[in-house]
Design an enzyme around this catalytic site. Sequence first.
Site, PDB file in Angstrom:
ATOM      1  N   ARG A  56       0.859  -1.184   0.000  1.00  0.00           N
ATOM      2  CA  ARG A  56       0.000   0.000   0.000  1.00  0.00           C
ATOM      3  C   ARG A  56       0.900   1.242   0.000  1.00  0.00           C
ATOM      4  O   ARG A  56       1.962   1.252   0.619  1.00  0.00           O
ATOM      5  CB  ARG A  56      -0.907   0.017   1.236  1.00  0.00           C
ATOM      6  CG  ARG A  56      -1.924   1.157   1.159  1.00  0.00           C
ATOM      7  CD  ARG A  56      -2.822   1.231   2.386  1.00  0.00           C
ATOM      8  NE  ARG A  56      -3.690   2.401   2.255  1.00  0.00           N
ATOM      9  CZ  ARG A  56      -4.235   3.047   3.264  1.00  0.00           C
ATOM     10  NH1 ARG A  56      -4.029   2.645   4.506  1.00  0.00           N
ATOM     11  NH2 ARG A  56      -4.998   4.097   3.049  1.00  0.00           N
ATOM     12  N   HIS A  57       0.451   2.282  -0.669  1.00  0.00           N
ATOM     13  CA  HIS A  57       1.208   3.538  -0.740  1.00  0.00           C
ATOM     14  C   HIS A  57       1.347   4.201   0.634  1.00  0.00           C
ATOM     15  O   HIS A  57       0.624   3.873   1.579  1.00  0.00           O
ATOM     16  CB  HIS A  57       0.510   4.518  -1.696  1.00  0.00           C
ATOM     17  CG  HIS A  57      -0.872   4.884  -1.235  1.00  0.00           C
ATOM     18  ND1 HIS A  57      -1.109   5.829  -0.257  1.00  0.00           N
ATOM     19  CD2 HIS A  57      -2.083   4.411  -1.595  1.00  0.00           C
ATOM     20  CE1 HIS A  57      -2.409   5.928  -0.043  1.00  0.00           C
ATOM     21  NE2 HIS A  57      -3.019   5.069  -0.840  1.00  0.00           N
TER      22      HIS A  57
ATOM     23  N   GLN B 229       1.307   7.546   3.349  1.00  0.00           N
ATOM     24  CA  GLN B 229       0.216   8.427   3.800  1.00  0.00           C
ATOM     25  C   GLN B 229       0.133   9.717   2.970  1.00  0.00           C
ATOM     26  O   GLN B 229       1.145  10.273   2.550  1.00  0.00           O
ATOM     27  CB  GLN B 229       0.434   8.805   5.266  1.00  0.00           C
ATOM     28  CG  GLN B 229      -0.728   9.599   5.871  1.00  0.00           C
ATOM     29  CD  GLN B 229      -0.371  10.142   7.242  1.00  0.00           C
ATOM     30  OE1 GLN B 229       0.437  11.059   7.379  1.00  0.00           O
ATOM     31  NE2 GLN B 229      -0.974   9.554   8.266  1.00  0.00           N
ATOM     32  N   THR B 230      -1.097  10.188   2.785  1.00  0.00           N
ATOM     33  CA  THR B 230      -1.367  11.490   2.169  1.00  0.00           C
ATOM     34  C   THR B 230      -2.101  12.349   3.192  1.00  0.00           C
ATOM     35  O   THR B 230      -2.594  11.842   4.209  1.00  0.00           O
ATOM     36  CB  THR B 230      -2.252  11.354   0.922  1.00  0.00           C
ATOM     37  OG1 THR B 230      -3.569  10.956   1.336  1.00  0.00           O
ATOM     38  CG2 THR B 230      -1.702  10.328  -0.067  1.00  0.00           C
ATOM     39  N   ASP B 231      -2.220  13.633   2.899  1.00  0.00           N
ATOM     40  CA  ASP B 231      -3.011  14.493   3.789  1.00  0.00           C
ATOM     41  C   ASP B 231      -4.461  14.035   3.838  1.00  0.00           C
ATOM     42  O   ASP B 231      -5.124  14.160   4.873  1.00  0.00           O
ATOM     43  CB  ASP B 231      -2.945  15.957   3.327  1.00  0.00           C
ATOM     44  CG  ASP B 231      -1.638  16.629   3.724  1.00  0.00           C
ATOM     45  OD1 ASP B 231      -0.948  16.118   4.637  1.00  0.00           O
ATOM     46  OD2 ASP B 231      -1.303  17.671   3.123  1.00  0.00           O
ATOM     47  N   TRP B 232      -4.963  13.509   2.725  1.00  0.00           N
ATOM     48  CA  TRP B 232      -6.346  13.026   2.727  1.00  0.00           C
ATOM     49  C   TRP B 232      -6.492  11.794   3.615  1.00  0.00           C
ATOM     50  O   TRP B 232      -7.511  11.629   4.281  1.00  0.00           O
ATOM     51  CB  TRP B 232      -6.818  12.742   1.298  1.00  0.00           C
ATOM     52  CG  TRP B 232      -7.156  13.990   0.530  1.00  0.00           C
ATOM     53  CD1 TRP B 232      -6.639  15.240   0.713  1.00  0.00           C
ATOM     54  CD2 TRP B 232      -8.088  14.098  -0.542  1.00  0.00           C
ATOM     55  NE1 TRP B 232      -7.182  16.119  -0.181  1.00  0.00           N
ATOM     56  CE2 TRP B 232      -8.078  15.444  -0.977  1.00  0.00           C
ATOM     57  CE3 TRP B 232      -8.924  13.204  -1.207  1.00  0.00           C
ATOM     58  CZ2 TRP B 232      -8.880  15.908  -2.015  1.00  0.00           C
ATOM     59  CZ3 TRP B 232      -9.714  13.651  -2.251  1.00  0.00           C
ATOM     60  CH2 TRP B 232      -9.697  14.995  -2.646  1.00  0.00           C
TER      61      TRP B 232
ATOM     62  N   GLY C 237     -10.066   7.530  -3.462  1.00  0.00           N
ATOM     63  CA  GLY C 237     -10.452   6.879  -4.713  1.00  0.00           C
ATOM     64  C   GLY C 237      -9.489   7.243  -5.828  1.00  0.00           C
ATOM     65  O   GLY C 237      -8.282   7.108  -5.699  1.00  0.00           O
TER      66      GLY C 237
ATOM     67  N   ARG D 110       0.398   9.043  -5.483  1.00  0.00           N
ATOM     68  CA  ARG D 110       0.811   8.543  -4.168  1.00  0.00           C
ATOM     69  C   ARG D 110       1.455   7.159  -4.269  1.00  0.00           C
ATOM     70  O   ARG D 110       2.386   6.840  -3.533  1.00  0.00           O
ATOM     71  CB  ARG D 110      -0.369   8.547  -3.194  1.00  0.00           C
ATOM     72  CG  ARG D 110      -1.604   7.759  -3.638  1.00  0.00           C
ATOM     73  CD  ARG D 110      -2.814   8.162  -2.785  1.00  0.00           C
ATOM     74  NE  ARG D 110      -4.029   7.422  -3.060  1.00  0.00           N
ATOM     75  CZ  ARG D 110      -4.950   7.804  -3.939  1.00  0.00           C
ATOM     76  NH1 ARG D 110      -4.780   8.915  -4.653  1.00  0.00           N
ATOM     77  NH2 ARG D 110      -6.065   7.094  -4.097  1.00  0.00           N
TER      78      ARG D 110
ATOM     79  N   GLU E 197      -6.784   2.701  -7.222  1.00  0.00           N
ATOM     80  CA  GLU E 197      -7.758   2.508  -6.144  1.00  0.00           C
ATOM     81  C   GLU E 197      -9.171   2.289  -6.694  1.00  0.00           C
ATOM     82  O   GLU E 197      -9.472   2.686  -7.828  1.00  0.00           O
ATOM     83  CB  GLU E 197      -7.720   3.732  -5.217  1.00  0.00           C
ATOM     84  CG  GLU E 197      -8.667   3.689  -4.024  1.00  0.00           C
ATOM     85  CD  GLU E 197      -8.402   2.524  -3.083  1.00  0.00           C
ATOM     86  OE1 GLU E 197      -8.601   1.369  -3.495  1.00  0.00           O
ATOM     87  OE2 GLU E 197      -8.051   2.763  -1.910  1.00  0.00           O
TER      88      GLU E 197
END
Length: 195
Positions: A6-7, A9-12, A20, A56, A81
Amino acid sequence: MLYLIRHGQTDWNKNKLIQGHADIPLNEAGKQQAKRVAERFRDIHIDVIYTSDLLRAQETAREIAAAAKVEKVEVCEQLRERSFGELESKNVEVLHELVPNYATNWGEEPLYNIETLEAAQERMVRRLTEIMKKSIGKKVAVVSHGAAINTFIHHVTSGEQGTGTTILQNTSITTFAYESGKWRLETINDAKHLE
Protein backbone atom coordinates in the site's frame (compact mmCIF):
# COMPACT_ATOMS: atom_id res chain seq x y z
CA MET A 1 6.59 -14.15 -5.13
CA LEU A 2 4.43 -11.03 -5.17
CA TYR A 3 4.98 -8.19 -2.69
CA LEU A 4 1.80 -6.10 -2.71
CA ILE A 5 2.39 -2.75 -0.99
CA ARG A 6 0.00 0.00 0.00
CA HIS A 7 1.21 3.54 -0.74
CA GLY A 8 2.41 5.96 1.94
CA GLN A 9 0.22 8.43 3.80
CA THR A 10 -1.37 11.49 2.17
CA ASP A 11 -3.01 14.49 3.79
CA TRP A 12 -6.35 13.03 2.73
CA ASN A 13 -5.52 9.78 4.58
CA LYS A 14 -4.57 11.81 7.64
CA ASN A 15 -7.78 13.88 7.49
CA LYS A 16 -9.98 10.83 6.72
CA LEU A 17 -11.06 12.07 3.29
CA ILE A 18 -12.07 9.60 0.59
CA GLN A 19 -9.44 9.49 -2.16
CA GLY A 20 -10.45 6.88 -4.71
CA HIS A 21 -9.21 8.12 -8.09
CA ALA A 22 -8.35 11.62 -6.77
CA ASP A 23 -4.64 12.09 -7.47
CA ILE A 24 -3.25 13.15 -4.09
CA PRO A 25 0.54 13.17 -3.42
CA LEU A 26 2.27 11.80 -0.35
CA ASN A 27 2.57 14.13 2.63
CA GLU A 28 5.81 14.42 4.63
CA ALA A 29 4.87 11.46 6.85
CA GLY A 30 4.06 9.43 3.74
CA LYS A 31 7.41 10.26 2.18
CA GLN A 32 9.15 9.02 5.33
CA GLN A 33 7.02 5.86 5.32
CA ALA A 34 7.97 5.27 1.67
CA LYS A 35 11.67 5.59 2.55
CA ARG A 36 11.24 3.16 5.44
CA VAL A 37 9.42 0.51 3.41
CA ALA A 38 12.03 0.97 0.66
CA GLU A 39 14.74 0.05 3.18
CA ARG A 40 13.02 -3.34 3.57
CA PHE A 41 13.79 -4.01 -0.11
CA ARG A 42 17.44 -2.97 -0.02
CA ASP A 43 18.45 -6.59 0.70
CA ILE A 44 15.62 -8.38 -1.12
CA HIS A 45 16.20 -9.04 -4.79
CA ILE A 46 13.26 -7.60 -6.76
CA ASP A 47 13.11 -8.28 -10.50
CA VAL A 48 10.37 -5.88 -11.49
CA ILE A 49 8.17 -3.18 -9.94
CA TYR A 50 4.66 -2.18 -11.00
CA THR A 51 2.57 0.66 -9.63
CA SER A 52 -0.84 2.24 -9.89
CA ASP A 53 -0.83 5.34 -12.07
CA LEU A 54 -1.89 7.55 -9.13
CA LEU A 55 0.81 9.85 -7.75
CA ARG A 56 0.81 8.54 -4.17
CA ALA A 57 1.54 5.02 -5.41
CA GLN A 58 4.12 6.15 -7.97
CA GLU A 59 6.02 8.17 -5.36
CA THR A 60 6.12 5.12 -3.05
CA ALA A 61 7.19 2.83 -5.91
CA ARG A 62 10.05 5.14 -6.92
CA GLU A 63 11.51 4.95 -3.40
CA ILE A 64 11.34 1.15 -3.48
CA ALA A 65 12.89 1.05 -6.96
CA ALA A 66 15.83 3.19 -5.82
CA ALA A 67 16.50 0.97 -2.80
CA ALA A 68 16.04 -2.29 -4.74
CA LYS A 69 18.11 -0.98 -7.68
CA VAL A 70 15.32 -1.58 -10.18
CA GLU A 71 15.71 0.86 -13.07
CA LYS A 72 12.19 0.92 -14.49
CA VAL A 73 8.81 1.08 -12.78
CA GLU A 74 5.85 -0.09 -14.88
CA VAL A 75 2.78 2.13 -14.44
CA CYS A 76 -0.65 0.44 -14.70
CA GLU A 77 -4.02 2.16 -14.54
CA GLN A 78 -5.67 -1.17 -13.64
CA LEU A 79 -3.84 -1.15 -10.28
CA ARG A 80 -5.42 2.11 -9.11
CA GLU A 81 -7.76 2.51 -6.14
CA ARG A 82 -11.43 1.60 -6.20
CA SER A 83 -13.38 4.60 -7.45
CA PHE A 84 -15.66 6.16 -4.86
CA GLY A 85 -17.48 8.26 -7.44
CA GLU A 86 -19.37 11.28 -6.13
CA LEU A 87 -18.12 10.71 -2.58
CA GLU A 88 -14.45 11.32 -3.35
CA SER A 89 -13.09 14.27 -1.30
CA LYS A 90 -15.82 13.77 1.31
CA ASN A 91 -15.10 12.68 4.88
CA VAL A 92 -15.15 8.92 5.34
CA GLU A 93 -18.02 9.38 7.83
CA VAL A 94 -20.18 10.50 4.89
CA LEU A 95 -19.42 7.20 3.16
CA HIS A 96 -20.37 5.27 6.31
CA GLU A 97 -23.64 7.20 6.58
CA LEU A 98 -24.69 7.07 2.91
CA VAL A 99 -23.36 3.61 2.00
CA PRO A 100 -22.84 1.75 5.29
CA ASN A 101 -22.32 -1.57 3.48
CA TYR A 102 -19.80 -0.21 0.92
CA ALA A 103 -17.26 -2.89 1.96
CA THR A 104 -19.72 -5.80 1.88
CA ASN A 105 -22.15 -4.90 -0.93
CA TRP A 106 -21.05 -7.63 -3.33
CA GLY A 107 -23.63 -8.10 -6.08
CA GLU A 108 -25.53 -4.87 -5.43
CA GLU A 109 -26.11 -1.93 -7.75
CA PRO A 110 -23.64 0.84 -6.91
CA LEU A 111 -24.77 4.12 -5.34
CA TYR A 112 -23.17 7.53 -6.00
CA ASN A 113 -21.23 6.08 -8.97
CA ILE A 114 -19.00 4.05 -6.65
CA GLU A 115 -17.15 1.29 -8.50
CA THR A 116 -18.59 -2.11 -7.62
CA LEU A 117 -16.50 -4.44 -5.51
CA GLU A 118 -16.71 -6.99 -8.33
CA ALA A 119 -15.32 -4.54 -10.90
CA ALA A 120 -12.44 -3.46 -8.66
CA GLN A 121 -11.63 -7.06 -7.78
CA GLU A 122 -11.87 -8.29 -11.36
CA ARG A 123 -9.37 -5.73 -12.69
CA MET A 124 -6.95 -6.34 -9.79
CA VAL A 125 -7.09 -10.14 -10.13
CA ARG A 126 -6.78 -9.98 -13.92
CA ARG A 127 -3.82 -7.57 -13.95
CA LEU A 128 -1.90 -9.19 -11.08
CA THR A 129 -2.36 -12.63 -12.65
CA GLU A 130 -1.12 -11.31 -16.02
CA ILE A 131 1.91 -9.81 -14.31
CA MET A 132 2.80 -13.03 -12.50
CA LYS A 133 2.24 -15.25 -15.55
CA LYS A 134 4.94 -13.33 -17.38
CA SER A 135 7.16 -13.23 -14.27
CA ILE A 136 7.41 -16.93 -13.41
CA GLY A 137 10.32 -17.51 -11.03
CA LYS A 138 10.70 -13.78 -10.36
CA LYS A 139 10.08 -11.55 -7.38
CA VAL A 140 7.62 -8.78 -8.18
CA ALA A 141 6.71 -5.69 -6.15
CA VAL A 142 3.43 -3.90 -6.82
CA VAL A 143 2.37 -0.63 -5.18
CA SER A 144 -1.38 -0.08 -5.02
CA HIS A 145 -4.12 1.10 -2.64
CA GLY A 146 -5.94 -0.13 0.45
CA ALA A 147 -9.39 -0.90 -0.96
CA ALA A 148 -8.00 -2.32 -4.21
CA ILE A 149 -5.50 -4.58 -2.42
CA ASN A 150 -8.23 -5.75 -0.07
CA THR A 151 -10.41 -6.91 -2.98
CA PHE A 152 -7.48 -9.04 -4.12
CA ILE A 153 -6.89 -10.47 -0.64
CA HIS A 154 -10.65 -11.22 -0.49
CA HIS A 155 -10.34 -13.16 -3.76
CA VAL A 156 -7.30 -15.19 -2.70
CA THR A 157 -8.71 -16.07 0.74
CA SER A 158 -12.30 -16.70 -0.48
CA GLY A 159 -13.53 -13.82 1.66
CA GLU A 160 -11.89 -14.86 4.93
CA GLN A 161 -9.67 -11.76 4.86
CA GLY A 162 -9.56 -8.56 2.85
CA THR A 163 -12.54 -6.39 1.96
CA GLY A 164 -14.83 -5.90 4.92
CA THR A 165 -12.44 -7.45 7.46
CA THR A 166 -8.85 -6.21 6.97
CA ILE A 167 -7.52 -2.68 7.47
CA LEU A 168 -4.18 -2.20 5.71
CA GLN A 169 -1.67 0.28 7.11
CA ASN A 170 0.06 2.76 4.81
CA THR A 171 3.15 1.07 3.26
CA SER A 172 2.19 -2.33 4.66
CA ILE A 173 3.45 -5.32 2.69
CA THR A 174 1.24 -8.31 1.89
CA THR A 175 2.92 -11.23 0.14
CA PHE A 176 1.60 -13.97 -2.12
CA ALA A 177 2.97 -17.00 -3.89
CA TYR A 178 1.74 -17.74 -7.42
CA GLU A 179 2.34 -21.35 -8.46
CA SER A 180 0.70 -23.53 -11.11
CA GLY A 181 -1.93 -20.87 -11.76
CA LYS A 182 -2.96 -20.66 -8.10
CA TRP A 183 -2.56 -17.84 -5.58
CA ARG A 184 -1.61 -18.34 -1.95
CA LEU A 185 -1.48 -15.66 0.75
CA GLU A 186 1.83 -15.76 2.65
CA THR A 187 1.85 -12.69 4.93
CA ILE A 188 -0.62 -9.86 5.44
CA ASN A 189 -0.34 -6.20 6.47
CA ASP A 190 3.33 -6.36 7.50
CA ALA A 191 4.34 -2.86 8.59
CA LYS A 192 7.14 -3.65 11.03
CA HIS A 193 9.30 -1.00 9.31
CA LEU A 194 7.03 1.64 10.89
CA GLU A 195 7.58 0.44 14.47
